[in-house]
Enzyme design. Structure first.
Site, PDB file in Angstrom:
ATOM      1  N   GLU A   1      -5.202  -8.585  -0.763  1.00  0.00           N
ATOM      2  CA  GLU A   1      -5.892  -8.388   0.516  1.00  0.00           C
ATOM      3  C   GLU A   1      -7.358  -8.125   0.247  1.00  0.00           C
ATOM      4  O   GLU A   1      -7.706  -7.286  -0.602  1.00  0.00           O
ATOM      5  CB  GLU A   1      -5.331  -7.183   1.283  1.00  0.00           C
ATOM      6  CG  GLU A   1      -4.008  -7.433   1.942  1.00  0.00           C
ATOM      7  CD  GLU A   1      -3.566  -6.264   2.811  1.00  0.00           C
ATOM      8  OE1 GLU A   1      -4.422  -5.624   3.462  1.00  0.00           O
ATOM      9  OE2 GLU A   1      -2.359  -5.988   2.834  1.00  0.00           O
TER      10      GLU A   1
ATOM     11  N   GLU B   1       0.829  -1.217   0.000  1.00  0.00           N
ATOM     12  CA  GLU B   1       0.000   0.000   0.000  1.00  0.00           C
ATOM     13  C   GLU B   1       0.862   1.265   0.000  1.00  0.00           C
ATOM     14  O   GLU B   1       0.801   2.080   0.922  1.00  0.00           O
ATOM     15  CB  GLU B   1      -0.965  -0.021   1.188  1.00  0.00           C
ATOM     16  CG  GLU B   1      -1.928  -1.209   1.116  1.00  0.00           C
ATOM     17  CD  GLU B   1      -3.003  -1.227   2.190  1.00  0.00           C
ATOM     18  OE1 GLU B   1      -2.782  -0.645   3.260  1.00  0.00           O
ATOM     19  OE2 GLU B   1      -4.077  -1.812   1.958  1.00  0.00           O
TER      20      GLU B   1
HETATM   21  C1  BG6 Z   1      -4.415  -3.156   4.931  1.00  0.00           C
HETATM   22  C2  BG6 Z   1      -3.053  -3.484   5.476  1.00  0.00           C
HETATM   23  O1  BG6 Z   1      -4.482  -1.827   4.739  1.00  0.00           O
HETATM   24  O2  BG6 Z   1      -5.516  -3.421   5.745  1.00  0.00           O
HETATM   25  C3  BG6 Z   1      -3.032  -4.622   6.472  1.00  0.00           C
HETATM   26  O3  BG6 Z   1      -2.159  -3.760   4.427  1.00  0.00           O
HETATM   27  C4  BG6 Z   1      -4.193  -4.443   7.425  1.00  0.00           C
HETATM   28  O4  BG6 Z   1      -1.786  -4.624   7.121  1.00  0.00           O
HETATM   29  C5  BG6 Z   1      -5.486  -4.517   6.635  1.00  0.00           C
HETATM   30  O5  BG6 Z   1      -4.209  -5.353   8.482  1.00  0.00           O
HETATM   31  C6  BG6 Z   1      -6.739  -4.444   7.484  1.00  0.00           C
HETATM   32  O6  BG6 Z   1      -6.693  -3.310   8.288  1.00  0.00           O
HETATM   33  P1  BG6 Z   1      -6.895  -3.368   9.869  1.00  0.00           P
HETATM   34  O7  BG6 Z   1      -6.604  -2.026  10.333  1.00  0.00           O
HETATM   35  O8  BG6 Z   1      -8.273  -3.824  10.080  1.00  0.00           O
HETATM   36  O9  BG6 Z   1      -5.896  -4.384  10.348  1.00  0.00           O
END
Ligand code: BG6
Length: 484
Positions: free
Chosen positions: A382, A188
């Site tokens: 993701e 990101e």
């Molecule tokens: C993404 C990141 O933005 O979102 C991850 O690359 C992160 O590292 C994921 O865990 C989910 O976000 P959060 O804040 O719910 O963990």
């Protein structure tokens, strides 16, 4: 069958959110080791709470326990990796996205020689993945860098960090060349503007007054150059390797068809694309350069930088997608939280407990937009849903909402593939519960596997399969046919 043969189904994690063992095996402190748990955080605060100060960093360096710092303990993947990878293997994973903790290999970033114990740890992980028939996809920088580099140089603001990163990357490529074909440079990369410390070790109170944005974009330029140089290095050291950029796909819709809303949305989307544009097209978009000029943002570039960017573009585009946002010129509308961003609430979409709006069609839209813009193979690295799961007395976790979330998103992927989008893999965030990046909560659970640990580190760390575990296993075994 819509999903191509050999589709890389799997899951994704980041070292700093799972490994724990922050002071084991010669590891140095990283920027992630500064993040504290915020109890009773309101949804509105999620977007901005990551802000860090010199004082907070000093406090973290003076308190070398994991009490207030959940990322220091993660889910103790460091000691549970065999068991966890075996569970991924049982689900039939074809791929596992992970990151290498830079501070495990170079504890302060500036040692002459890498830390052998850190290197061995990842040797063992890769061997275990191979044993289970799982292809690694490795991110070199996922919200983690040696804290010493942040303190000494204000992180990526200083050009010196480019050399430190090249040294680290070279060691990784040479050591793991027989195991790893797919690499991502920066997770990101666009997030540097939202949380400069977590992403790039930039400490806001160390930036000259009124110049924070300039420092951030300078740090970003250094990351762009480093990413291009590392891409070149990877291709040289590992023939046949594939290097991708990684974007937070923040798909944004106009809140109304009022042209002013449409214009504001267009600008917001272009601002998001900019980060991948540089890595795919090998140059800064002219509209961005004009914006920098208008806003008095001066970026120091060395002779040859633009050539480096132009000559070393990425092989594929990877991205995270969790939700969509809307944009409006009116400022009195209800807002909603998202992946460290805020947007105007979309009345047509439901939200998670953390206020992220669930939009599977938005994933299809994102895939089409990205493929049309870049004409490069795409990889979703993701996607997932954070919820408060409950472990019942019989040792089960019933998570129909997660199955529903994934099913609708997989259908959207299928539809995009049918329309011609070249998508070669999908790694869910995250296959196992882990510490949240934004809130450091454990109670924001994403996994198909439940980990018995609460926000304060209490629990047995025992792993339990949720209902979604078998469901995902079926999807993978049938290459998506079971969805129909
Ligand atoms: C993404 C990141 O933005 O979102 C991850 O690359 C992160 O590292 C994921 O865990 C989910 O976000 P959060 O804040 O719910 O963990």
């Amino acid at each position: 069958m819509s999903f191509p043969k050999g589709f890389l189904w799997g899951g994704a994690v980041a070292a700093n959110q799972v490994e724990g063992a922050f002071n084991v095996g010669g590891k140095g402190l990283s920027v992630a080791d500064v993040a504290t748990f915020k109890k009773d955080l309101s949804v509105e605060d999620y977007a901005g709470h990551n802000h860090v100060s010199t004082e907070k960093i000093q406090y973290a360096m003076d308190h070398l326990t994991d009490d207030e710092f959940p990322k220091r303990r993660g889910i103790d993947f460091y000691h549970h990796y065999k068991e966890d990878i075996a569970l991924f293997g049982e689900m039939g994973f074809k791929a596992f996205r992970m990151s290498i903790a830079w501070s495990r290999i170079f504890p302060t970033g500036e040692e002459e020689e890498p830390n052998e114990e850190g290197l061995t740890f990842y040797d063992n992980i890769f061997k275990e993945l191979k044993k289970n028939g799982i292809e690694p996809i490795v991110t070199l920088s996922h919200y983690e860098m040696p804290l010493a580099l942040a303190v000494k140089y204000n992180g990526w603001y200083d050009r010196k960090v480019v050399d430190c990163f090249l040294k680290f990357s070279k060691v990784c490529f040479e050591r793991y060349k027989d195991y790893v074909k797919y690499w991502l440079t920066f997770n990101e990369i666009d997030s540097i503007v939202r949380h400069p410390f977590t992403t790039a070790g930039i400490i806001p109170d160390r930036c000259p007054e009124g110049k924070e944005l300039e420092v951030i974009y300078q740090g970003l330029h250094h990351q762009f150059v480093a990413s291009a140089l590392v891409t070149k290095l990877c291709h040289e050291i590992i023939p046949g390797s594939q290097v991708g950029c990684m974007l937070t796909k923040l798909t944004c819709y106009p809140n109304t068809c009022k042209p002013d809303d449409v214009e504001k949305t267009l600008k917001r989307n272009l601002d998001n694309y900019f980060f991948a544009d540089v890595q795919v097209f090998g140059k800064y978009p002219p509209l961005i350069l004009k914006r920098f000029e208008r806003e008095g943002i001066h970026i120091e570039m060395l002779p040859g930088d633009l050539e480096i960017l132009a000559e070393n573009t990425v092989d594929f585009v990877s991205f995270s997608y969790y939700m969509s946002l809307t944009e409006a010129v009116r400022t009195d509308q209800e807002t909603t939280a998202g992946n460290t961003v805020m947007g105007v609430k979309n009345p047509y979409l439901p939200s998670t407990e953390w206020g992220w709006q669930i939009d599977p069609l938005g994933l299809k839209i994102s895939l089409i937009e990205l493929y049309d813009r870049y004409n490069k193979p795409l990889l979703i690295v993701e996607n997932g849903m954070g919820t408060k799961d409950v472990l019942t007395e019989d040792g089960k976790v019933h998570d129909p909402y997660r199955i529903e979330y994934f099913k609708s998103h997989f259908k959207a992927m299928e539809a995009a593939i049918e329309e011609g989008v070249e998508l070669f893999g999908y790694t869910s965030w995250a296959p196992i519960d882990l510490v949240s990046a934004s809130t450091s909560q454990m109670s924001k659970r994403y996994g198909f596997i439940y980990v018995d640990q609460d926000d304060f580190g209490n629990g047995t760390l025992k792993r339990y399969k949720k209902d979604s575990f078998d469901w995902y296993k079926d999807v993978i075994a049938t290459n998506g046919e079971s969805l129909n």
